[in-house]
Motif scaffolding. Structure first.
Motif, PDB file in Angstrom:
ATOM      1  N   UNK A  13      36.072  48.256  75.633  1.00 26.76           N
ATOM      2  CA  UNK A  13      34.980  49.238  75.775  1.00 26.76           C
ATOM      3  C   UNK A  13      35.680  50.717  76.071  1.00 26.76           C
ATOM      4  N   UNK A  14      37.109  50.893  76.823  1.00 29.53           N
ATOM      5  CA  UNK A  14      37.623  52.092  77.000  1.00 29.53           C
ATOM      6  C   UNK A  14      38.153  52.781  75.901  1.00 29.53           C
ATOM      7  N   UNK A  15      38.274  52.011  74.716  1.00 37.78           N
ATOM      8  CA  UNK A  15      38.716  52.696  73.379  1.00 37.78           C
ATOM      9  C   UNK A  15      37.615  52.836  72.681  1.00 37.78           C
ATOM     10  N   UNK A  16      36.092  52.800  72.926  1.00 38.16           N
ATOM     11  CA  UNK A  16      34.988  52.910  72.448  1.00 38.16           C
ATOM     12  C   UNK A  16      34.102  54.019  72.905  1.00 38.16           C
ATOM     13  N   UNK A  17      34.868  54.976  73.614  1.00 34.67           N
ATOM     14  CA  UNK A  17      34.069  56.014  74.473  1.00 34.67           C
ATOM     15  C   UNK A  17      33.264  57.036  73.500  1.00 34.67           C
ATOM     16  N   UNK A  18      33.737  57.342  72.294  1.00 34.03           N
ATOM     17  CA  UNK A  18      32.951  58.285  71.267  1.00 34.03           C
ATOM     18  C   UNK A  18      31.588  57.602  70.782  1.00 34.03           C
ATOM     19  N   UNK A  19      31.664  56.196  70.460  1.00 36.06           N
ATOM     20  CA  UNK A  19      30.468  55.467  69.994  1.00 36.06           C
ATOM     21  C   UNK A  19      29.612  55.060  71.160  1.00 36.06           C
ATOM     22  N   UNK A  20      30.197  55.050  72.127  1.00 39.78           N
ATOM     23  CA  UNK A  20      29.455  54.683  73.416  1.00 39.78           C
ATOM     24  C   UNK A  20      28.871  55.884  73.756  1.00 39.78           C
ATOM     25  N   UNK A  21      29.334  57.137  73.731  1.00 43.09           N
ATOM     26  CA  UNK A  21      28.719  58.132  74.175  1.00 43.09           C
ATOM     27  C   UNK A  21      27.564  58.695  73.264  1.00 43.09           C
ATOM     28  N   UNK A  22      27.707  58.493  71.933  1.00 39.83           N
ATOM     29  CA  UNK A  22      26.744  58.801  71.053  1.00 39.83           C
ATOM     30  C   UNK A  22      25.478  57.842  71.257  1.00 39.83           C
TER      31      UNK A  22
ATOM     32  N   UNK B  58      11.315  48.362  76.615  1.00 39.15           N
ATOM     33  CA  UNK B  58      12.774  48.433  76.305  1.00 39.15           C
ATOM     34  C   UNK B  58      13.150  49.502  75.284  1.00 39.15           C
ATOM     35  N   UNK B  59      14.351  50.305  75.581  1.00 39.27           N
ATOM     36  CA  UNK B  59      14.565  51.282  74.358  1.00 39.27           C
ATOM     37  C   UNK B  59      15.955  51.030  74.037  1.00 39.27           C
ATOM     38  N   UNK B  60      16.393  51.260  72.829  1.00 33.54           N
ATOM     39  CA  UNK B  60      17.832  50.750  72.247  1.00 33.54           C
ATOM     40  C   UNK B  60      18.201  52.015  71.120  1.00 33.54           C
ATOM     41  N   UNK B  61      19.620  51.902  70.950  1.00 34.05           N
ATOM     42  CA  UNK B  61      19.934  52.840  69.992  1.00 34.05           C
ATOM     43  C   UNK B  61      21.494  52.235  69.720  1.00 34.05           C
ATOM     44  N   UNK B  62      21.741  52.512  68.267  1.00 28.25           N
ATOM     45  CA  UNK B  62      22.995  52.100  67.809  1.00 28.25           C
ATOM     46  C   UNK B  62      23.806  53.327  67.241  1.00 28.25           C
ATOM     47  N   UNK B  63      24.938  53.411  67.271  1.00 25.42           N
ATOM     48  CA  UNK B  63      25.832  54.545  66.710  1.00 25.42           C
ATOM     49  C   UNK B  63      26.908  53.853  65.875  1.00 25.42           C
ATOM     50  N   UNK B  64      27.271  55.146  65.292  1.00 27.78           N
ATOM     51  CA  UNK B  64      28.486  54.565  64.073  1.00 27.78           C
ATOM     52  C   UNK B  64      29.133  56.010  64.000  1.00 27.78           C
ATOM     53  N   UNK B  65      30.530  55.963  64.310  1.00 23.24           N
ATOM     54  CA  UNK B  65      31.426  57.388  64.496  1.00 23.24           C
ATOM     55  C   UNK B  65      32.616  57.037  63.458  1.00 23.24           C
ATOM     56  N   UNK B  66      32.693  57.660  62.497  1.00 24.24           N
ATOM     57  CA  UNK B  66      33.904  57.742  61.561  1.00 24.24           C
ATOM     58  C   UNK B  66      34.838  58.707  61.940  1.00 24.24           C
ATOM     59  N   UNK B  67      35.944  58.183  62.142  1.00 22.40           N
ATOM     60  CA  UNK B  67      37.214  59.044  62.524  1.00 22.40           C
ATOM     61  C   UNK B  67      38.026  59.324  61.311  1.00 22.40           C
ATOM     62  N   UNK B  68      38.372  60.594  61.203  1.00 23.91           N
ATOM     63  CA  UNK B  68      39.093  60.938  60.164  1.00 23.91           C
ATOM     64  C   UNK B  68      40.475  61.310  60.639  1.00 23.91           C
ATOM     65  N   UNK B  69      41.483  61.437  59.590  1.00 24.06           N
ATOM     66  CA  UNK B  69      43.104  61.557  60.001  1.00 24.06           C
ATOM     67  C   UNK B  69      43.195  63.004  60.665  1.00 24.06           C
ATOM     68  N   UNK B  70      42.216  63.802  60.079  1.00 20.50           N
ATOM     69  CA  UNK B  70      42.405  65.299  60.556  1.00 20.50           C
ATOM     70  C   UNK B  70      41.792  65.610  62.260  1.00 20.50           C
ATOM     71  N   UNK B  71      41.531  64.218  62.694  1.00 18.97           N
ATOM     72  CA  UNK B  71      40.793  64.193  64.099  1.00 18.97           C
ATOM     73  C   UNK B  71      39.696  64.468  64.157  1.00 18.97           C
ATOM     74  N   UNK B  72      38.993  64.782  62.967  1.00 24.52           N
ATOM     75  CA  UNK B  72      37.605  65.287  62.855  1.00 24.52           C
ATOM     76  C   UNK B  72      36.913  64.039  63.039  1.00 24.52           C
ATOM     77  N   UNK B  73      35.549  63.819  63.311  1.00 23.20           N
ATOM     78  CA  UNK B  73      34.608  62.684  63.506  1.00 23.20           C
ATOM     79  C   UNK B  73      33.281  63.140  63.025  1.00 23.20           C
ATOM     80  N   UNK B  74      32.634  62.054  62.424  1.00 23.28           N
ATOM     81  CA  UNK B  74      31.317  62.229  62.013  1.00 23.28           C
ATOM     82  C   UNK B  74      30.389  61.179  62.689  1.00 23.28           C
ATOM     83  N   UNK B  75      29.387  61.422  63.420  1.00 21.11           N
ATOM     84  CA  UNK B  75      28.585  60.254  64.097  1.00 21.11           C
ATOM     85  C   UNK B  75      27.170  60.255  63.614  1.00 21.11           C
ATOM     86  N   UNK B  76      26.620  59.154  63.574  1.00 19.07           N
ATOM     87  CA  UNK B  76      25.225  58.911  63.389  1.00 19.07           C
ATOM     88  C   UNK B  76      24.747  57.984  64.208  1.00 19.07           C
ATOM     89  N   UNK B  77      23.385  58.233  64.556  1.00 16.58           N
ATOM     90  CA  UNK B  77      22.870  57.247  65.451  1.00 16.58           C
ATOM     91  C   UNK B  77      21.485  56.986  64.905  1.00 16.58           C
TER      92      UNK B  77
END
Length: 161
Positions: free
Chosen positions: A143-152, A21-40
């Protein structure tokens, strides 16, 4: 002054709990400027990756990154952190069940040791540290509101193939 953090998390596993099995986790920070930063983070092979372990590791990743960000702030403002997840398991662990399990000596309702206890305890310790700086809330989202973290998360697993 209040510093607001909105963090979206997701974890996933392909071959859930099986050898290889393989697995991963992601965390996406969303900023007021609509920028975001992701870590996996890739899940280790041992113990075997599962969806539940991935979801808790995603919470741990978010808490660790939030603590780092808070330490970098110059004015030490009060925090208002919201962690959004589509995992009812992760949200339940962090908001309800952890108090019951810790009182019961980490034994679940069926009399067995709590699964993923190592990760839940680690997340709880990070949670406590972050709350020293202000508020922390866990929010379940569809899930439909978590597309960025899911994609990462899926991109990270694609690289593991």
């Amino acid at each position: 002054m209040v510093f607001i953090m909105k963090i979206y998390v997701d974890g996933g596993c392909r071959g859930n709990g099986k050898l290889g099995a393989i697995g991963a986790a992601s965390s996406v920070f969303k900023y007021r400027s609509r920028r975001q930063k992701a870590w996996t983070q890739d899940l280790p092979e041992n113990p075997l990756p599962t969806n539940q372990r991935a979801e808790i590791i995603a919470v741990i990743l978010a808490l660790e990154k939030a603590l780092i960000k808070y330490a970098q702030l110059r004015s030490s403002p009060r925090l208002n952190v919201k962690i959004y997840s589509d995992s009812k398991y992760a949200i339940g662990c962090m908001t309800e069940w952890i108090q019951i399990w810790s009182k019961n000596g980490w034994i679940n309702a069926t009399g067995k040791p709590v699964a993923n206890q190592d990760l839940i305890i680690m997340a709880s310790e990070l949670d406590d540290r972050l709350r020293e700086g202000g508020k922390l809330k866990y929010v379940w989202i569809p899930r439909s509101e978590n597309e960025d973290a899911d994609g990462c998360c899926n991109q990270a697993m694609d690289k593991l193939k």
